[in-house]
Design an enzyme around this catalytic site. Structure first.
Site, mmCIF file in Angstrom:
data_model
loop_
_atom_site.group_PDB
_atom_site.id
_atom_site.type_symbol
_atom_site.label_atom_id
_atom_site.label_comp_id
_atom_site.label_asym_id
_atom_site.label_seq_id
_atom_site.Cartn_x
_atom_site.Cartn_y
_atom_site.Cartn_z
ATOM 1 N N ASP A 51 0.827 -1.225 0.000
ATOM 2 C CA ASP A 51 0.000 0.000 0.000
ATOM 3 C C ASP A 51 0.853 1.264 0.000
ATOM 4 O OD1 ASP A 51 0.756 -0.571 2.638
ATOM 5 O OD2 ASP A 51 -1.139 0.091 3.521
ATOM 6 N N SER A 141 -7.777 -5.434 11.931
ATOM 7 C CA SER A 141 -8.181 -4.036 11.855
ATOM 8 C C SER A 141 -9.403 -3.691 12.692
ATOM 9 C CB SER A 141 -8.399 -3.623 10.399
ATOM 10 O OG SER A 141 -8.160 -2.249 10.306
ATOM 11 N N GLU A 175 -6.575 7.891 12.154
ATOM 12 C CA GLU A 175 -5.527 6.927 12.515
ATOM 13 C C GLU A 175 -4.137 7.574 12.420
ATOM 14 O OE1 GLU A 175 -6.738 3.229 12.340
ATOM 15 O OE2 GLU A 175 -4.869 2.544 13.219
ATOM 16 N N ASP A 187 -7.243 -0.471 5.274
ATOM 17 C CA ASP A 187 -8.196 -0.948 6.287
ATOM 18 C C ASP A 187 -9.557 -0.275 6.146
ATOM 19 O OD1 ASP A 187 -5.976 -2.264 7.146
ATOM 20 O OD2 ASP A 187 -5.660 -1.008 8.923
HETATM 21 P P1 ADP Z 1 -5.854 -3.862 14.946
HETATM 22 O O1 ADP Z 1 -6.473 -2.709 14.243
HETATM 23 O O2 ADP Z 1 -5.004 -4.687 14.045
HETATM 24 O O3 ADP Z 1 -6.829 -4.704 15.692
HETATM 25 P P2 ADP Z 1 -4.636 -1.725 16.387
HETATM 26 O O4 ADP Z 1 -3.507 -1.658 17.347
HETATM 27 O O5 ADP Z 1 -4.593 -0.871 15.196
HETATM 28 O O6 ADP Z 1 -4.851 -3.254 16.027
HETATM 29 O O7 ADP Z 1 -5.969 -1.335 17.158
HETATM 30 C C1 ADP Z 1 -6.239 -1.933 18.412
HETATM 31 C C2 ADP Z 1 -6.779 -0.862 19.355
HETATM 32 O O8 ADP Z 1 -8.128 -0.549 18.998
HETATM 33 C C3 ADP Z 1 -6.855 -1.316 20.794
HETATM 34 O O9 ADP Z 1 -5.651 -1.091 21.470
HETATM 35 C C4 ADP Z 1 -7.969 -0.431 21.340
HETATM 36 O O10 ADP Z 1 -7.482 0.856 21.672
HETATM 37 C C5 ADP Z 1 -8.877 -0.289 20.152
HETATM 38 N N1 ADP Z 1 -9.962 -1.280 20.224
HETATM 39 C C6 ADP Z 1 -10.112 -2.404 19.484
HETATM 40 N N2 ADP Z 1 -11.246 -3.057 19.820
HETATM 41 C C7 ADP Z 1 -11.819 -2.320 20.811
HETATM 42 C C8 ADP Z 1 -13.018 -2.450 21.596
HETATM 43 N N3 ADP Z 1 -13.860 -3.470 21.431
HETATM 44 N N4 ADP Z 1 -13.250 -1.496 22.516
HETATM 45 C C9 ADP Z 1 -12.419 -0.454 22.698
HETATM 46 N N5 ADP Z 1 -11.303 -0.294 21.998
HETATM 47 C C10 ADP Z 1 -10.995 -1.199 21.065
HETATM 48 MG MG MG Z 2 -5.376 -1.139 13.296
#
Ligand code: ADP
Ligand code: MG
Length: 397
Positions: A51, A141, A175, A187
């Site tokens: 990307d 994501s 982001e 994403d």
């Molecule tokens: P990915 O997008 O690959 O899952 P990231 O690090 O980009 O990983 O995003 C994860 C973050 O998103 C978590 O640390 C949290 O802050 C937020 N997050 C994900 N799911 C939830 C949820 N159900 N409730 C609150 N925050 C969430």
């Molecule tokens: Mg992410």
């Protein structure tokens, strides 16, 4: 309230989950939500680290979503809560929002609110309850799912009139500028532009997209996600280092981005680049070609024909781009040895998840083999589940 907590969620039929979420919202905030919006996580089928090289990617939205229930309120205060972990209400004066000071999970929804305000779209005060079945940090994501659900909701509630492509950029800006993660449009594009039974072919230079048929069920296939539960501390540093290698490669080769290098030019490139940079470049160049080949096969022969490309992509990430890890390699190898047509790590690397394309009849065997190989190697037990290509962000009726 009985919403099952992430990160080991059981996906419910959407209506049931929405009803539970509305009930939880009412218990917390004393009123019914105005509406509920859902946006999916995604799996990247093929096209890794392409990307930011102006290249091609092919993600699809999965049947796991971040769902937000929202009710606007008078005043300028936002109250937010997530069913994740120990639910805790966060209250924020929207007048004090600034890009550099947000942290924790609320940076995702409030980041979107902040970006919308930069664009002249005011949300006003609101209550928001989040429930997500996208596992967090597994490379699926979960973050973009939250951003896209919130952006879709406020675009509708605040009559922002933004197109899907504009909403992609809203999520990306949240982001990049608020959370501080230097990610591309992959994403958010998958979460917003997908339709069921399709993958989204993205040209990251043109920022254009095309839906490609990915009807697994009709072909007796399914995709298994194997979440290795590995989050390597050096993932961020590794990502930055790979980006730097790609930039160096493009500079030495005299192109705007590695997108502009053809596979037929790799021989010549080998003489111009140091060995490590060359291997990084070879991954990007060959991966772009594999994405194009995958799209052509899906349009023509169907998903049963793409297995070898998936597996070749994994080998390239393992050997040339060096972003795999022993757990991902074992997941891929075991799946291939037990009937998978193809398998690869997916996402940024250094941990996260692998995907395996398998005949539906092989599911139990692959699951058992992966579980026992992980146990035998002394690795943490993986989380294994199926995903199907699902619809993009939408209001839950
Ligand atoms: P990915 O997008 O690959 O899952 P990231 O690090 O980009 O990983 O995003 C994860 C973050 O998103 C978590 O640390 C949290 O802050 C937020 N997050 C994900 N799911 C939830 C949820 N159900 N409730 C609150 N925050 C969430
Ligand atoms: Mg992410």
């Amino acid at each position: 309230m009985s919403i099952p907590p992430n990160p080991n969620p059981n996906p419910n039929p959407e209506q049931l989950a929405a009803e539970q979420l509305a009930a939880a919202f009412e218990t917390t905030f004393g009123d019914r939500p105005e509406g509920i919006w859902a946006a999916p996580g995604r799996v990247n089928l093929i096209g890794e680290h392409t990307d930011y090289n102006d290249g091609f990617v092919l993600p699809f939205a999965i049947d796991r979503t971040a769902m937000v229930a929202i009710r606007r309120r008078s005043g300028n205060t936002a109250r937010l809560i997530s069913s994740y972990g120990q639910p805790e209400l966060v209250s924020v004066d929207l007048g004090t929002l600034s890009a550099g000071t947000m942290n924790g999970w609320t940076a995702y929804p409030l980041g979107v609110v902040w970006v919308l305000r930069q664009m002249g779209i005011e949300t006003g005060g609101f209550d928001l309850y989040l429930h997500s079945t996208v596992p967090s940090g597994a490379g699926l994501s979960s973050s973009a799912a939250i951003e896209c659900a919130v952006a879709t909701a406020f675009n509708e509630l605040g009559a922002g009139g933004l197109s899907l492509n504009e909403l992609v950029l809203v999520g990306q800006r949240a982001e990049n500028e608020v959370v501080g993660a230097p990610t591309g449009i992959l994403d958010q594009s998958a979460s917003l532009l997908s339709t069921a039974g399709h993958a989204v072919f993205l040209d990251c230079r043109e920022q254009s997209s095309k839906l490609v048929p990915l009807d697994l069920a009709a072909n007796g296939l399914l995709i298994l996600v194997i979440d290795t539960k590995v989050t390597h501390a050096h993932a961020t540093g590794g990502y930055a280092a790979r980006r730097a290698s790609c930039e160096l490669g493009a500079e030495v080769l005299g192109v705007a981005a590695l997108r502009d290098v053809a596979a037929s030019e790799l021989n010549e490139a080998a003489g111009l680049l140091d060995p490590e940079t060359f291997r990084r470049v070879r991954h990007i160049v060959s991966e772009n070609q594999r994405v194009l080949d995958t799209v052509a096969l899906l349009d023509d022969a169907g998903p049963g024909a793409i297995g070898e490309l998936l597996t070749a992509s994994h080998a390239s990430m393992r050997d040339d781009f060096e972003i795999s890890c022993p757990e991902l390699d074992l997941a891929v190898e075991t799946a291939l040895n037990h009937g998978a047509l193809g398998a690869r790590m997916t996402g940024g690397g250094f941990g996260g998840s692998a995907i395996a394309l398998i005949p539906a009849a092989a599911e139990a065997g692959v699951r058992a083999a992966v579980e026992s190989s992980f146990a035998g190697a002394g690795f943490t037990a993986p989380d294994i589940f199926t995903v199907s290509p699902a619809a993009g962000a939408h209001r839950v009726p």
